[in-house]
Design an enzyme around this catalytic site. Structure first.
Site, PDB file in Angstrom:
ATOM      1  N   THR A  33       0.817  -1.208   0.000  1.00 55.01           N
ATOM      2  CA  THR A  33       0.000   0.000   0.000  1.00 55.01           C
ATOM      3  C   THR A  33       0.852   1.259   0.000  1.00 55.01           C
ATOM      4  O   THR A  33       1.991   1.251   0.481  1.00 55.01           O
ATOM      5  CB  THR A  33      -0.905   0.006   1.249  1.00 55.01           C
ATOM      6  OG1 THR A  33      -1.583   1.257   1.373  1.00 55.01           O
ATOM      7  CG2 THR A  33      -0.087  -0.207   2.511  1.00 55.01           C
ATOM      8  N   ASP A  34       0.269   2.358  -0.490  1.00 58.20           N
ATOM      9  CA  ASP A  34       0.951   3.650  -0.423  1.00 58.20           C
ATOM     10  C   ASP A  34       0.994   4.214   0.994  1.00 58.20           C
ATOM     11  O   ASP A  34       1.743   5.144   1.288  1.00 58.20           O
ATOM     12  CB  ASP A  34       0.311   4.664  -1.372  1.00 58.20           C
ATOM     13  CG  ASP A  34      -1.153   4.950  -1.078  1.00 58.20           C
ATOM     14  OD1 ASP A  34      -1.741   4.310  -0.173  1.00 58.20           O
ATOM     15  OD2 ASP A  34      -1.748   5.808  -1.772  1.00 58.20           O
ATOM     16  N   GLU A  35       0.203   3.638   1.898  1.00 59.71           N
ATOM     17  CA  GLU A  35       0.144   4.176   3.255  1.00 59.71           C
ATOM     18  C   GLU A  35       1.457   4.002   4.010  1.00 59.71           C
ATOM     19  O   GLU A  35       1.683   4.660   5.025  1.00 59.71           O
ATOM     20  CB  GLU A  35      -1.017   3.546   4.024  1.00 59.71           C
ATOM     21  CG  GLU A  35      -2.365   3.874   3.402  1.00 59.71           C
ATOM     22  CD  GLU A  35      -3.537   3.533   4.308  1.00 59.71           C
ATOM     23  OE1 GLU A  35      -3.393   3.665   5.538  1.00 59.71           O
ATOM     24  OE2 GLU A  35      -4.592   3.154   3.778  1.00 59.71           O
ATOM     25  N   LYS A  45       2.278  -3.137   7.405  1.00 56.25           N
ATOM     26  CA  LYS A  45       2.570  -3.347   5.992  1.00 56.25           C
ATOM     27  C   LYS A  45       3.991  -2.906   5.656  1.00 56.25           C
ATOM     28  O   LYS A  45       4.670  -3.535   4.833  1.00 56.25           O
ATOM     29  CB  LYS A  45       1.557  -2.611   5.118  1.00 56.25           C
ATOM     30  CG  LYS A  45       0.175  -3.228   5.114  1.00 56.25           C
ATOM     31  CD  LYS A  45       0.166  -4.657   4.571  1.00 56.25           C
ATOM     32  CE  LYS A  45       0.395  -4.692   3.058  1.00 56.25           C
ATOM     33  NZ  LYS A  45       0.297  -6.095   2.530  1.00 56.25           N
ATOM     34  N   TYR A  94      -1.881  -0.238  10.982  1.00 50.05           N
ATOM     35  CA  TYR A  94      -1.992  -0.957   9.712  1.00 50.05           C
ATOM     36  C   TYR A  94      -0.798  -0.677   8.821  1.00 50.05           C
ATOM     37  O   TYR A  94      -0.117  -1.593   8.349  1.00 50.05           O
ATOM     38  CB  TYR A  94      -3.281  -0.576   8.995  1.00 50.05           C
ATOM     39  CG  TYR A  94      -3.251  -0.910   7.510  1.00 50.05           C
ATOM     40  CD1 TYR A  94      -3.100  -2.228   7.087  1.00 50.05           C
ATOM     41  CD2 TYR A  94      -3.333   0.082   6.539  1.00 50.05           C
ATOM     42  CE1 TYR A  94      -3.053  -2.543   5.731  1.00 50.05           C
ATOM     43  CE2 TYR A  94      -3.294  -0.221   5.197  1.00 50.05           C
ATOM     44  CZ  TYR A  94      -3.152  -1.527   4.787  1.00 50.05           C
ATOM     45  OH  TYR A  94      -3.090  -1.842   3.455  1.00 50.05           O
TER      46      TYR A  94
END
Length: 352
Positions: A134-136, A163, A159
């Site tokens: 993810t870009d997060e 990741k 989260y």
């Protein structure tokens, strides 16, 4: 015919990937999924029973189980979608995210490494472990700029931290042990079969019922929106010709404020299925206390995957969101089945 082991293939993105790959033909899919609340075999009803599709109920953290699957099915690649993925749930219960996204990914990597080492040399050369992220992991942007593959990791939620850790493990297994890995970091996905806890399907369901539409903070948080079918085509491209050890960012070139997304959904539903009392659904919008640690803006620079691999998205935000609304309107029975009572569209993730 190549065989792919897809982990988390009963979830939102994984399920769409399985359906897309089988529709294209030329491969066999083995789907390993733990069937947590967001995993749903209903999504894959159309392919159940096909000779080129197998489902295995199992957890990526079960090393013995994963090794049995690898030994039996002899995959040519592993595509890892398996993850806990909802920021709000990670605020309420971060341990589950560490267990699946960090410990589970480590166990999967160890199993994959042992399997890869046992392959014949020609199969070793062709094998790939593709990790979907993810870009997060990059944190929050100011009003300018976009995340590239060289952006530093600055995760701000449990989260995204979990990741980020899994991404680092994948990188380490390539550089330390030579495992032929690939990593993709995507922007916010939307489209068919998304569990209705995420912004778009959640607001769709509430708006259909004429219920209040709770928008976090001032609604000005920005996300880059990526139609799930475009994301699946990008993963396929990376799997086919991506350079081993590389990271590829996948975005939709569709930055929108959350409030714009909600108002767009309201307008599309008003056109297709007006409320009985004639109210415009924008009147249902209410602003609520913001999510703790809510990142202000994400935006993806996808120039690398476009330049090196020739990938392009096919959906604009306007076309993709219209397709999504139409799908949910036509598939309310699916929504009803996945909302089994354990989640009732209530707000979660308020703990500071």
């Amino acid at each position: 015919m190549k065989t792919l082991l897809v982990t988390g293939g009963a979830g939102f993105i994984g399920g769409n990937f399985v359906l897309d790959m089988l529709a294209a033909g030329g491969c066999r899919i083995v789907n390993l999924d733990a069937l947590t609340y967001a995993g749903n075999r209903d999504t894959l009803a159309a392919v159940e029973g096909r000779a080129d599709y197998s489902f295995v109920h199992g957890d990526i953290g079960d090393a013995d189980g994963v090794r049995r699957v690898l030994a039996e099915h002899q995959p040519d690649a592993i595509v890892n979608f398996a993850a806990e993925s909802h920021v709000d749930r990670s605020i309420d219960g971060p341990a589950a995210f560490v267990q699946t996204n960090v410990v589970g990914t480590l166990s999967l990597l160890e199993s994959a490494l042992a399997y890869w080492r046992g392959l014949a040399l020609d199969r070793q050369d062709a094998f790939r472990f593709l990790h979907v992220s993810t870009d997060e992991v990059y944190g929050s942007l100011g009003p300018l700029g976009r995340f590239s593959e060289d952006s530093p990791y600055q995760p701000n939620s449990p989260y995204s931290a979990s990741k980020a850790a899994s991404d680092h493990l994948v990188r380490a297994f390539h550089h330390t042990y030579g495992l032929p890995t690939l990593t993709t970091n995507c922007s916010n996905n939307y489209g068919p079969y998304q569990f209705p806890e995420k912004l778009i399907p959640l607001m769709l369901q509430k708006a259909l019922a004429g219920a209040a539409l709770p928008v976090y903070g001032d609604g000005r948080n920005v996300r880059d929106w990526l139609y799930v079918g475009d994301h699946c085509s990008a993963i396929r491209r990376v799997l086919e010709i991506g350079r081993v050890g590389e990271v590829y960012n996948v975005g939709g070139d569709a930055e929108r404020e959350n409030i714009h997304v909600v108002k767009t959904l309201c307008s599309l539903l008003d056109q297709r299925q007006p409320l009985a009392d004639g109210r415009k659904r924008e009147s249902l919008i209410s602003y609520v206390k913001d999510r703790p640690g809510h990142d202000r803006r994400y935006a993806i620079d996808a120039s690398k995957i476009k330049r090196e691999l020739g990938w392009r998205q096919s959906e604009s935000f306007e076309s993709g969101i219209a397709r999504t609304v139409d799908w949910y309107l036509a598939n309310q029975a699916w929504v009803g089945r996945v909302l089994d009572g354990s989640y009732r569209l209530e707000r979660i993730g308020t703990a500071a």
